[in-house]
Each structure stands twice: as C-alpha cells, then as structure tokens.
Design a protein around this motif. Sequence first.
Motif, PDB file in Angstrom:
ATOM      1  N   ARG A 193     -16.851 -17.928  -8.163  1.00 14.91           N
ATOM      2  CA  ARG A 193     -15.481 -17.993  -8.670  1.00 14.91           C
ATOM      3  C   ARG A 193     -15.421 -18.620 -10.068  1.00 14.91           C
ATOM      4  NH1 ARG A 193     -10.574 -17.482  -6.209  1.00 14.91           N
ATOM      5  NH2 ARG A 193      -8.800 -18.534  -7.205  1.00 14.91           N
ATOM      6  N   GLU A 194     -16.248 -19.607 -10.304  1.00 16.33           N
ATOM      7  CA  GLU A 194     -16.237 -20.275 -11.605  1.00 16.33           C
ATOM      8  C   GLU A 194     -16.660 -19.322 -12.720  1.00 16.33           C
ATOM      9  OE1 GLU A 194     -18.317 -24.136 -13.815  1.00 16.33           O
ATOM     10  OE2 GLU A 194     -18.431 -23.898 -11.638  1.00 16.33           O
ATOM     11  N   GLU A 195     -17.690 -18.526 -12.470  1.00 19.93           N
ATOM     12  CA  GLU A 195     -18.143 -17.573 -13.484  1.00 19.93           C
ATOM     13  C   GLU A 195     -17.109 -16.469 -13.695  1.00 19.93           C
ATOM     14  OE1 GLU A 195     -21.964 -16.248 -12.210  1.00 19.93           O
ATOM     15  OE2 GLU A 195     -22.994 -18.052 -12.922  1.00 19.93           O
ATOM     16  N   ALA A 196     -16.422 -16.068 -12.620  1.00 18.64           N
ATOM     17  CA  ALA A 196     -15.367 -15.062 -12.752  1.00 18.64           C
ATOM     18  C   ALA A 196     -14.198 -15.617 -13.563  1.00 18.64           C
ATOM     19  CB  ALA A 196     -14.897 -14.613 -11.374  1.00 18.64           C
ATOM     20  N   ALA A 197     -13.855 -16.882 -13.320  1.00 22.14           N
ATOM     21  CA  ALA A 197     -12.743 -17.504 -14.038  1.00 22.14           C
ATOM     22  C   ALA A 197     -13.013 -17.566 -15.538  1.00 22.14           C
ATOM     23  CB  ALA A 197     -12.488 -18.903 -13.488  1.00 22.14           C
ATOM     24  N   ALA A 198     -14.277 -17.696 -15.910  1.00 22.96           N
ATOM     25  CA  ALA A 198     -14.636 -17.770 -17.328  1.00 22.96           C
ATOM     26  C   ALA A 198     -14.355 -16.456 -18.052  1.00 22.96           C
ATOM     27  CB  ALA A 198     -16.104 -18.146 -17.476  1.00 22.96           C
ATOM     28  N   LEU A 199     -14.219 -15.366 -17.293  1.00 18.62           N
ATOM     29  CA  LEU A 199     -13.963 -14.057 -17.892  1.00 18.62           C
ATOM     30  C   LEU A 199     -12.487 -13.667 -17.857  1.00 18.62           C
ATOM     31  CD1 LEU A 199     -16.974 -12.020 -16.455  1.00 18.62           C
ATOM     32  CD2 LEU A 199     -16.743 -13.001 -18.748  1.00 18.62           C
TER      33      LEU A 199
END
Length: 205
Positions: free
Chosen positions: A108-114
């Motif tokens: 989720r954290e990596e998705a939020a960065a996008l």
Amino acid sequence: MGWKGRAAVRPRAEPGRLLQETGDGLIGPRGRPPEAAVTWIELGRLGAPYGLKGWIHVESHTDPPQGLLEYREWVLRLASGERVRRRLVEGRAHAGRLIAQLEGVKDREEAAALTGAVVEVDRAALPPPGEREYYRADLVGFSVRNLEGAELGRVSHFVDTPSGAVMVTQAPGGGEHWVPAAPKHLRRVDLAARTILVDWPAELA
C-alpha cells in the motif's frame, strides 16, 4: 471533441480524447500530427491505493474505460515531471472503477507514492484519428481565430465541464478565452498552418 456527428462531447473520449470539427474539412495529411505535436498522450490518472498488496485505483480516459488495460506497459508522469515505466501485471473493473497492479509495486505504501501520477502513452502507439477527428494534444499551440477574424490566441489546454469540453486559449494581450469544443463550433483545422477556425464570438470566449 464531438463524436461522429454528435454536437456534444462524449463523457469519455477515445484514447487521448478525440475531437471533431465540421465545416470545410481537414487541410493537410489526415491522421498525421504536426512535427511540433506533443509526444505523450494522457490516458488516465492513478488514484488512491486499493487494499494492502499494491493495487491502486485508476481513472481512465479511454472509451470504454477498460480500454486502458489493453496497454500492457504504462508510462507514469510523476508530480516531479519524471517519467517512469511500469508494466501492468493485472487490472480489472471494481465498483464502477478500475483497479490495477503494476510491476514493482508490492504494498500500500508503494502504491500511495504513485497517487496522482498521469498514465501516458506514446502518441505513435495510438490509432490514427478518423476523418475530421483530432487528438486534443495535437492541437495544443495552434492559433485560433473566429469567423469575424478576431484572434483568440493559442490553444493552451482543454477542460471538461458538465456541459461539454472547452478549448482554452491564451489571448495575445493576456488572459484566456474559453471556446466550446463541440463540432458545430470547430469550423476548420489546418494541420500544416497550425490554425483553428471557430464559430464563436470573441466577446463570449
């Protein structure tokens, strides 16, 4: 941005958002953008994360929306302006929207960065527009004048409103003109001269 004789703009346009003109027709080689045309075409935008395993919501600009999933490699334009490539691992419709999982995005954290990244595709990868149809990005920078000969400036960008799409121009003396982009108002597009003739009074623009 009308469609096959319709005066109104489709809620969602073809990839890259097509527009259509009426009147005297096309001048110049049909379906070929001028050399100065924008290379990248916006097809969608990434939203908030979905779940915990790297999935992300996607706003699609293609018609149908699932058409975006036909492109297996996405170019993402980040807020910084940097472009990165991500392969589409899986995507599907969910609750009236799209969700997607991209290669290398594991949580989720990596998705939020996008979130907020723009999904783009090389202009050359898109199908050629039909007769009297144009991709919006190909017309950015064109000079616009009306039937009375008034210069309305150069196309800056397009805005989708509840009543239809609008072509925004930067006026020569400063300020903006907003011109409805329905076919009945787009009289002629000259690709070679990079000009657009519109049927719209300057005082209303």
